[in-house]
Motif scaffolding. Sequence first.
Motif, PDB file in Angstrom:
ATOM      1  N   ARG A  76       0.848  -1.181   0.000  1.00  0.00           N
ATOM      2  CA  ARG A  76       0.000   0.000   0.000  1.00  0.00           C
ATOM      3  C   ARG A  76       0.887   1.236   0.000  1.00  0.00           C
TER       4      ARG A  76
ATOM      5  N   LEU B 168     -12.399 -10.352   4.432  1.00  0.00           N
ATOM      6  CA  LEU B 168     -11.355  -9.392   4.794  1.00  0.00           C
ATOM      7  C   LEU B 168     -10.060  -9.841   4.137  1.00  0.00           C
ATOM      8  N   SER B 169      -9.397  -8.951   3.437  1.00  0.00           N
ATOM      9  CA  SER B 169      -8.158  -9.339   2.750  1.00  0.00           C
ATOM     10  C   SER B 169      -7.044  -9.618   3.760  1.00  0.00           C
TER      11      SER B 169
ATOM     12  N   GLU C  71      -4.134  -8.490   3.486  1.00  0.00           N
ATOM     13  CA  GLU C  71      -3.485  -7.202   3.699  1.00  0.00           C
ATOM     14  C   GLU C  71      -4.171  -6.441   4.832  1.00  0.00           C
ATOM     15  N   SER C  72      -5.495  -6.379   4.804  1.00  0.00           N
ATOM     16  CA  SER C  72      -6.228  -5.680   5.860  1.00  0.00           C
ATOM     17  C   SER C  72      -6.031  -6.350   7.211  1.00  0.00           C
TER      18      SER C  72
ATOM     19  N   ILE D 261      -4.411  -4.424  10.435  1.00  0.00           N
ATOM     20  CA  ILE D 261      -5.171  -4.305  11.679  1.00  0.00           C
ATOM     21  C   ILE D 261      -4.393  -4.905  12.842  1.00  0.00           C
TER      22      ILE D 261
ATOM     23  N   LEU E 193      -6.243   4.091   5.388  1.00  0.00           N
ATOM     24  CA  LEU E 193      -6.946   2.936   5.928  1.00  0.00           C
ATOM     25  C   LEU E 193      -8.358   2.913   5.360  1.00  0.00           C
ATOM     26  N   ASP E 194      -8.884   1.708   5.095  1.00  0.00           N
ATOM     27  CA  ASP E 194     -10.287   1.663   4.721  1.00  0.00           C
ATOM     28  C   ASP E 194     -11.120   1.707   5.999  1.00  0.00           C
TER      29      ASP E 194
ATOM     30  N   THR F 259     -13.231  -0.369   7.489  1.00  0.00           N
ATOM     31  CA  THR F 259     -13.177  -1.533   8.373  1.00  0.00           C
ATOM     32  C   THR F 259     -11.870  -1.567   9.154  1.00  0.00           C
ATOM     33  N   GLU F 260     -10.756  -1.301   8.482  1.00  0.00           N
ATOM     34  CA  GLU F 260      -9.453  -1.263   9.161  1.00  0.00           C
ATOM     35  C   GLU F 260      -9.452  -0.209  10.260  1.00  0.00           C
TER      36      GLU F 260
END
Length: 194
Positions: A17, A76-77, A79-80, A84, A139-140, A142-143
Motif C-alpha cells: 500500500r 477481509l483481505s 493485507e487488511s 489491523i 486505511l479503509d 473496516t481497518e
Amino acid sequence: MEAKDEFLEIFYDNVDRDGADKLVEWLERSDFFTAPASSRRHAAYSGGLCEHSLHVYKRFLKLLELEYGKDWQEKLSLESATIIALLHDVCKVDCYKEDVRNVKVDGRWEQKPYYRFEDSLPYGHGEKSVYIISSFMKLDRTEAMAINWHMGEFDARVKGGSYAIADAFYNYPICLLIHIADIEATYFDETRDI
C-alpha cells in the motif's frame, strides 16, 4: 526468527500500500521493536510490543478462519488483517520510559526496574493508532474501525459511558474479532510482570 524480523517479513509479504514503506521507516526509527507492550500487565519487557503484535496477528487469523471458514479472505483481505493486527498498538510507540520503583521484598525496600507510561500525544488509544497510521497510509473504514475499537470494553470511552462500541461491533464484526485476538494474546500468550 527474532520478533522484529518476523514482523517485517509478514508485513512486507502481505502489505502493498502507498505509504507502507514510510510507516515501516518510522517504526524502525521509533522504539516499536524494543518497547514493552505494557508497564505491568502483559509483555512488560523489552521487545514485548512487537511480540504482542505478532501474537495478535496469529490469533486474529485463526479467529477469522473460525468465524468465516477457509475462505475468510472473501470477507477481509490478508493485507487488511495484517494491517489491523500488526499495527493496532502503534499508539504505544515512544510511551514507555525505563525507571525504578521501590518494592518491598522480604520486609525490605528495594529498587526494581519498571516501565513508566508517559504519553506525549494523549490522543486516546485505538484512535491514536488510527491517527498515526493514517499519517503514512490510507486505511479503509473496516481497518480504521477495527483498530479504533480493538480495546473493546477496556476502552476509556466505553468506561466513560459511550455505547458507540456496540454499533461498531454490530456493523463491523471484525472489530470484535480483533478485540478477542488482543485479549487472547494478552492472557494466553504473554506473561504478567508486577
